[in-house]
Scaffold this active site. Structure first.
Site, PDB file in Angstrom:
ATOM      1  N   TYR A  80      13.248 -14.555  15.556  1.00  0.00           N
ATOM      2  CA  TYR A  80      11.841 -14.385  15.918  1.00  0.00           C
ATOM      3  C   TYR A  80      11.015 -14.089  14.660  1.00  0.00           C
ATOM      4  CZ  TYR A  80      11.102  -9.496  14.818  1.00  0.00           C
ATOM      5  OH  TYR A  80      10.921  -8.330  14.130  1.00  0.00           O
ATOM      6  N   LYS A 111       6.648 -12.510  13.970  1.00  0.00           N
ATOM      7  CA  LYS A 111       5.288 -12.287  14.442  1.00  0.00           C
ATOM      8  C   LYS A 111       4.350 -12.924  13.442  1.00  0.00           C
ATOM      9  CE  LYS A 111       6.153  -7.892  16.779  1.00  0.00           C
ATOM     10  NZ  LYS A 111       5.863  -6.441  16.771  1.00  0.00           N
ATOM     11  N   GLU A 112       3.315 -13.592  13.983  1.00  0.00           N
ATOM     12  CA  GLU A 112       2.306 -14.180  13.105  1.00  0.00           C
ATOM     13  C   GLU A 112       0.931 -13.720  13.551  1.00  0.00           C
ATOM     14  OE1 GLU A 112       2.689 -18.466  13.348  1.00  0.00           O
ATOM     15  OE2 GLU A 112       1.347 -18.569  15.060  1.00  0.00           O
ATOM     16  N   LYS A 127      -7.500 -23.533  10.540  1.00  0.00           N
ATOM     17  CA  LYS A 127      -6.927 -22.333  11.152  1.00  0.00           C
ATOM     18  C   LYS A 127      -5.696 -21.931  10.354  1.00  0.00           C
ATOM     19  CE  LYS A 127      -5.063 -20.862  15.643  1.00  0.00           C
ATOM     20  NZ  LYS A 127      -4.864 -21.326  17.018  1.00  0.00           N
TER      21      LYS A 127
END
Length: 157
Positions: free
Chosen positions: A68, A70-71, A83
């Site tokens: 995993y 997180k961004e 973006k």
């Protein structure tokens, strides 16, 4: 060690239509529906899709390197149709990367055609330089192809 890798693709839809998908969380839903072998879960931990939104991406068992990360969305520019998201926990950061940023851009080519561009920018500690080999633009190319298919079949405007 700082480096970048990118890929461009022509999409036969107006840039404004492509940007509506890329600038929103709907892109995550499209990815989950079509590319579950690539990413099997995306949780929205903070935000509503704007700058500051934090996502937790979980990868299928057996994904090389990590399970995993997180961004955080760090930039969404509607005028430039760009973006950016940076990994803020887990994944690449656990492998010696000090920066792992993904940028999507939508570039108008004509009234009914645009270029989508994905870029990965990364910085790696010298002692982890061998891990540069795990950086691949291919997953982003799959996301862009999936988004292009979605955009050309769906008439949402």
């Amino acid at each position: 060690m700082f480096a970048t890798v990118s890929h461009e693709m022509e999409v036969k839809v107006p840039a404004s239509k492509a940007w509506r998908l890329y600038s929103s969380l709907k892109l995550a839903n499209v990815v989950l529906q079509k590319l579950s072998h690539l990413i099997n879960k995306i949780d929205i931990l903070e935000g509503d899709g704007g700058v500051g939104t934090v996502l937790r991406l979980q990868f299928p068992p057996g994904t090389p390197g990590f399970t995993y990360y997180k961004e955080k969305f760090t930039k969404i520019d509607d005028e430039k149709r760009a973006k950016e998201a940076e990994v803020i926990e887990g994944g690449y950061l656990d492998l010696g990367f000090t920066l792992y940023r993904v940028r999507f851009e939508v570039i108008e080519k004509s009234e009914d055609c645009c270029i989508t561009k994905a870029t990965i920018e990364y910085d790696l500690k010298e002692e982890a330089a061998a891990n540069a080999s795990i950086v691949s633009i291919q997953p982003l190319v799959l996301i862009m192809e999936t988004a292009a298919d979605y955009l050309t079949v769906n008439d949402e405007d």
